[in-house]
Design an enzyme around this catalytic site. Sequence first.
Site, PDB file in Angstrom:
ATOM      1  N   ARG A  15       0.827  -1.216   0.000  1.00  0.00           N
ATOM      2  CA  ARG A  15       0.000   0.000   0.000  1.00  0.00           C
ATOM      3  C   ARG A  15       0.865   1.271   0.000  1.00  0.00           C
ATOM      4  O   ARG A  15       1.029   1.922  -1.030  1.00  0.00           O
ATOM      5  CB  ARG A  15      -0.956  -0.031   1.209  1.00  0.00           C
ATOM      6  CG  ARG A  15      -2.101   0.957   1.166  1.00  0.00           C
ATOM      7  CD  ARG A  15      -1.753   2.379   1.462  1.00  0.00           C
ATOM      8  NE  ARG A  15      -1.164   2.579   2.783  1.00  0.00           N
ATOM      9  CZ  ARG A  15      -0.635   3.725   3.182  1.00  0.00           C
ATOM     10  NH1 ARG A  15      -0.621   4.772   2.382  1.00  0.00           N
ATOM     11  NH2 ARG A  15      -0.080   3.846   4.386  1.00  0.00           N
ATOM     12  N   ASP A  16       1.479   1.576   1.116  1.00  0.00           N
ATOM     13  CA  ASP A  16       2.281   2.807   1.204  1.00  0.00           C
ATOM     14  C   ASP A  16       3.434   2.737   0.199  1.00  0.00           C
ATOM     15  O   ASP A  16       3.795   3.734  -0.444  1.00  0.00           O
ATOM     16  CB  ASP A  16       2.837   2.952   2.630  1.00  0.00           C
ATOM     17  CG  ASP A  16       3.163   4.388   3.017  1.00  0.00           C
ATOM     18  OD1 ASP A  16       3.106   5.254   2.143  1.00  0.00           O
ATOM     19  OD2 ASP A  16       3.481   4.632   4.188  1.00  0.00           O
ATOM     20  N   HIS A 207       5.728   4.583  12.784  1.00  0.00           N
ATOM     21  CA  HIS A 207       5.684   4.525  11.309  1.00  0.00           C
ATOM     22  C   HIS A 207       6.659   5.594  10.809  1.00  0.00           C
ATOM     23  O   HIS A 207       6.315   6.780  10.784  1.00  0.00           O
ATOM     24  CB  HIS A 207       4.242   4.797  10.861  1.00  0.00           C
ATOM     25  CG  HIS A 207       4.027   4.856   9.387  1.00  0.00           C
ATOM     26  ND1 HIS A 207       3.170   3.984   8.723  1.00  0.00           N
ATOM     27  CD2 HIS A 207       4.520   5.669   8.433  1.00  0.00           C
ATOM     28  CE1 HIS A 207       3.159   4.280   7.429  1.00  0.00           C
ATOM     29  NE2 HIS A 207       3.967   5.311   7.227  1.00  0.00           N
ATOM     30  N   HIS A 209       9.398   7.252   8.145  1.00  0.00           N
ATOM     31  CA  HIS A 209      10.011   7.359   6.807  1.00  0.00           C
ATOM     32  C   HIS A 209      11.478   7.735   6.998  1.00  0.00           C
ATOM     33  O   HIS A 209      11.871   8.264   8.043  1.00  0.00           O
ATOM     34  CB  HIS A 209       9.240   8.388   5.965  1.00  0.00           C
ATOM     35  CG  HIS A 209       7.907   7.851   5.513  1.00  0.00           C
ATOM     36  ND1 HIS A 209       7.666   7.399   4.242  1.00  0.00           N
ATOM     37  CD2 HIS A 209       6.753   7.658   6.195  1.00  0.00           C
ATOM     38  CE1 HIS A 209       6.419   6.966   4.150  1.00  0.00           C
ATOM     39  NE2 HIS A 209       5.838   7.115   5.332  1.00  0.00           N
ATOM     40  N   CYS A 240       4.189   9.168   0.493  1.00  0.00           N
ATOM     41  CA  CYS A 240       2.824   9.632   0.274  1.00  0.00           C
ATOM     42  C   CYS A 240       2.814  10.612  -0.894  1.00  0.00           C
ATOM     43  O   CYS A 240       3.649  11.512  -0.956  1.00  0.00           O
ATOM     44  CB  CYS A 240       2.311  10.310   1.543  1.00  0.00           C
ATOM     45  SG  CYS A 240       0.703  11.066   1.317  1.00  0.00           S
ATOM     46  N   ASN A 249       9.289   4.422   3.283  1.00  0.00           N
ATOM     47  CA  ASN A 249       9.289   3.982   4.676  1.00  0.00           C
ATOM     48  C   ASN A 249      10.639   3.357   4.980  1.00  0.00           C
ATOM     49  O   ASN A 249      11.342   2.903   4.085  1.00  0.00           O
ATOM     50  CB  ASN A 249       8.226   2.892   4.865  1.00  0.00           C
ATOM     51  CG  ASN A 249       6.834   3.422   4.709  1.00  0.00           C
ATOM     52  OD1 ASN A 249       6.333   3.539   3.600  1.00  0.00           O
ATOM     53  ND2 ASN A 249       6.209   3.735   5.810  1.00  0.00           N
TER      54      ASN A 249
HETATM   55  C1  LIG Z   1     -10.567  11.223   0.767  1.00  0.00           C
HETATM   56  C2  LIG Z   1     -10.937  11.636  -0.657  1.00  0.00           C
HETATM   57  C3  LIG Z   1     -11.718  10.523  -1.327  1.00  0.00           C
HETATM   58  C4  LIG Z   1     -11.798  12.876  -0.551  1.00  0.00           C
HETATM   59  O1  LIG Z   1     -11.915  13.445  -1.843  1.00  0.00           O
HETATM   60  P1  LIG Z   1     -13.045  14.495  -2.199  1.00  0.00           P
HETATM   61  O2  LIG Z   1     -12.817  14.956  -3.612  1.00  0.00           O
HETATM   62  O3  LIG Z   1     -13.104  15.529  -1.132  1.00  0.00           O
HETATM   63  O4  LIG Z   1     -14.326  13.550  -2.096  1.00  0.00           O
HETATM   64  P2  LIG Z   1     -15.833  13.795  -2.415  1.00  0.00           P
HETATM   65  O5  LIG Z   1     -16.618  13.114  -1.331  1.00  0.00           O
HETATM   66  O6  LIG Z   1     -16.112  15.257  -2.705  1.00  0.00           O
HETATM   67  O7  LIG Z   1     -16.023  12.985  -3.801  1.00  0.00           O
HETATM   68  C5  LIG Z   1     -15.371  13.372  -4.981  1.00  0.00           C
HETATM   69  C6  LIG Z   1     -15.303  12.172  -5.908  1.00  0.00           C
HETATM   70  O8  LIG Z   1     -14.480  11.160  -5.316  1.00  0.00           O
HETATM   71  C7  LIG Z   1     -15.250   9.957  -5.191  1.00  0.00           C
HETATM   72  N1  LIG Z   1     -14.853   9.302  -3.937  1.00  0.00           N
HETATM   73  C8  LIG Z   1     -14.998   9.788  -2.698  1.00  0.00           C
HETATM   74  N2  LIG Z   1     -14.525   8.898  -1.816  1.00  0.00           N
HETATM   75  C9  LIG Z   1     -14.079   7.832  -2.518  1.00  0.00           C
HETATM   76  C10 LIG Z   1     -13.482   6.610  -2.144  1.00  0.00           C
HETATM   77  N3  LIG Z   1     -13.251   6.295  -0.857  1.00  0.00           N
HETATM   78  N4  LIG Z   1     -13.152   5.756  -3.110  1.00  0.00           N
HETATM   79  C11 LIG Z   1     -13.362   6.047  -4.407  1.00  0.00           C
HETATM   80  N5  LIG Z   1     -13.933   7.201  -4.831  1.00  0.00           N
HETATM   81  C12 LIG Z   1     -14.280   8.086  -3.876  1.00  0.00           C
HETATM   82  C13 LIG Z   1     -16.691  10.414  -5.174  1.00  0.00           C
HETATM   83  O9  LIG Z   1     -17.547   9.356  -5.554  1.00  0.00           O
HETATM   84  C14 LIG Z   1     -16.662  11.527  -6.177  1.00  0.00           C
HETATM   85  O10 LIG Z   1     -16.600  10.955  -7.479  1.00  0.00           O
HETATM   86  P3  LIG Z   1     -17.176  11.748  -8.776  1.00  0.00           P
HETATM   87  O11 LIG Z   1     -18.620  11.973  -8.472  1.00  0.00           O
HETATM   88  O12 LIG Z   1     -16.387  13.045  -8.867  1.00  0.00           O
HETATM   89  O13 LIG Z   1     -16.889  10.810  -9.902  1.00  0.00           O
HETATM   90  C15 LIG Z   1      -9.683  11.986  -1.484  1.00  0.00           C
HETATM   91  O14 LIG Z   1      -9.075  13.102  -0.927  1.00  0.00           O
HETATM   92  C16 LIG Z   1      -8.712  10.866  -1.570  1.00  0.00           C
HETATM   93  O15 LIG Z   1      -8.994   9.804  -2.121  1.00  0.00           O
HETATM   94  N6  LIG Z   1      -7.501  11.059  -1.042  1.00  0.00           N
HETATM   95  C17 LIG Z   1      -6.475  10.020  -1.100  1.00  0.00           C
HETATM   96  C18 LIG Z   1      -5.498  10.246  -0.038  1.00  0.00           C
HETATM   97  C19 LIG Z   1      -4.508   9.120   0.024  1.00  0.00           C
HETATM   98  O16 LIG Z   1      -4.782   7.981  -0.313  1.00  0.00           O
HETATM   99  N7  LIG Z   1      -3.289   9.467   0.476  1.00  0.00           N
HETATM  100  C20 LIG Z   1      -2.276   8.494   0.693  1.00  0.00           C
HETATM  101  C21 LIG Z   1      -2.552   7.664   1.904  1.00  0.00           C
HETATM  102  S1  LIG Z   1      -2.167   8.477   3.444  1.00  0.00           S
HETATM  103  C22 LIG Z   1      -0.491   8.128   3.655  1.00  0.00           C
HETATM  104  O17 LIG Z   1       0.141   7.608   2.778  1.00  0.00           O
HETATM  105  C23 LIG Z   1       0.119   8.449   4.972  1.00  0.00           C
HETATM  106  C24 LIG Z   1       0.310   7.211   5.859  1.00  0.00           C
HETATM  107  C25 LIG Z   1      -1.031   6.574   6.204  1.00  0.00           C
HETATM  108  O18 LIG Z   1       1.073   6.222   5.207  1.00  0.00           O
HETATM  109  C26 LIG Z   1       0.988   7.600   7.158  1.00  0.00           C
HETATM  110  C27 LIG Z   1       2.141   8.579   6.976  1.00  0.00           C
HETATM  111  O19 LIG Z   1       3.271   8.170   6.627  1.00  0.00           O
HETATM  112  O20 LIG Z   1       1.884   9.757   7.189  1.00  0.00           O
END
Ligand SMILES: CC(C)(COP(=O)([O-])OP(=O)([O-])OC[C@H]1O[C@@H](n2cnc3c(N)ncnc32)[C@H](O)[C@@H]1OP(=O)([O-])[O-])[C@@H](O)C(=O)NCCC(=O)NCCSC(=O)C[C@@](C)(O)CC(=O)[O-]
Length: 303
Positions: A15-16, A207, A209, A240, A249
């Site tokens: 995933r990450d 966690h 990096h 990320c 990581n």
């Molecule tokens: C959270 C949202 C979805 C908000 O995104 P948004 O644009 O605010 O969402 P929305 O509710 O306004 O919806 C917009 C569109 O997204 C769709 N949608 C809405 N939700 C979903 C969903 N769950 N799955 C699939 N589609 C989705 C929804 O259906 C719609 O589709 P449209 O009508 O435009 O075709 C967006 O910002 C997003 O997907 N962000 C991804 C963030 C991410 O994955 N980041 C990486 C992971 S975090 C990380 O790596 C850090 C970590 C965990 O490892 C720890 C660290 O090291 O810090």
Amino acid sequence: MKLPSLVKLVDVGPRDGLQNEKQPVAAAVKIELVHRLQAAGLKEIEVTSYVSPKWVPQMADNHEVMSGMQRQSDVRYSVLTPNLKGFESALLDKPDEIVVFGAASEAFSQKNINCSIAESIERFAPVVEAAKAAGIAVRGAMSCTVGCPYEGDIAPERVAYLAGLMKGIGVQRVDVADTIGVGTPRRVQAAIEATLKHYSLDDVSGHFHDTYGQALSNTLAALELGVWNFQSSVAGLGGCPYAKGATGNVATEDVVYLLHGLGIETGIDLDALVDAGSYISEQLGRPSGSRVARALLAKRATS
Ligand SMILES: CC(C)(COP(=O)([O-])OP(=O)([O-])OC[C@H]1O[C@@H](n2cnc3c(N)ncnc32)[C@H](O)[C@@H]1OP(=O)([O-])[O-])[C@@H](O)C(=O)NCCC(=O)NCCSC(=O)C[C@@](C)(O)CC(=O)[O-]
């Protein structure tokens, strides 16, 4: 200094590790990586995320990966779910644990999940409730607990605030993430201590990096506090997409080498883990980010 005698690692490589990969990575490759990690003895694997494919295209194959894996009954498979939509999709694929992911930094919260910290908690609350009702464990990732790419240093009080919010909605355990790898041991310990105001040691994981090469030192600093759960990524994959410039990581191979060197059990076969790392590195067409893997592979080549 008494260190834990056992450490549990979550490999977040599928995933990450792969979420920010620019080249396409076939679902079959991700599945094979999961298989190799579990064969190496990993008991917890973060497989994928149910996020918007527009935001993170690399995770769009979440269903294919989750449904294509041969599961082991003693392995916990976790997935990221930022909202109910993500949770409902994930539910069909029967994860053992879901991860809601928030940030100690307002700016990072906005960039990463398009909402404020307070709004994120409002979104997570029904996800946590639904997961628990379905018998699925809930973890909370807390990003930017030391530094933020947009706001700079993050004070421990802000970590404590986020941990309190996570606890308040029923998140069972939390990850203290140094998303951009700027932490040094005392600062990481301060972030962990802030988290311990709301969670017990058994429910806190590190966690880290490795952007500034501090991740192993930070791991040792967390061990000194008694933390015995960590996340790491095979071959040091990862980063990320919303934390530009941050590297992967800490490599699972490097953490395992450190832990075994300290006499701490992990249940992981380092040689098999190195093979898993070689597999994914070959698929990505670049050398492993793990120094331990590179050293062991060089040793193998000459013996
Ligand atoms: C959270 C949202 C979805 C908000 O995104 P948004 O644009 O605010 O969402 P929305 O509710 O306004 O919806 C917009 C569109 O997204 C769709 N949608 C809405 N939700 C979903 C969903 N769950 N799955 C699939 N589609 C989705 C929804 O259906 C719609 O589709 P449209 O009508 O435009 O075709 C967006 O910002 C997003 O997907 N962000 C991804 C963030 C991410 O994955 N980041 C990486 C992971 S975090 C990380 O790596 C850090 C970590 C965990 O490892 C720890 C660290 O090291 O810090």
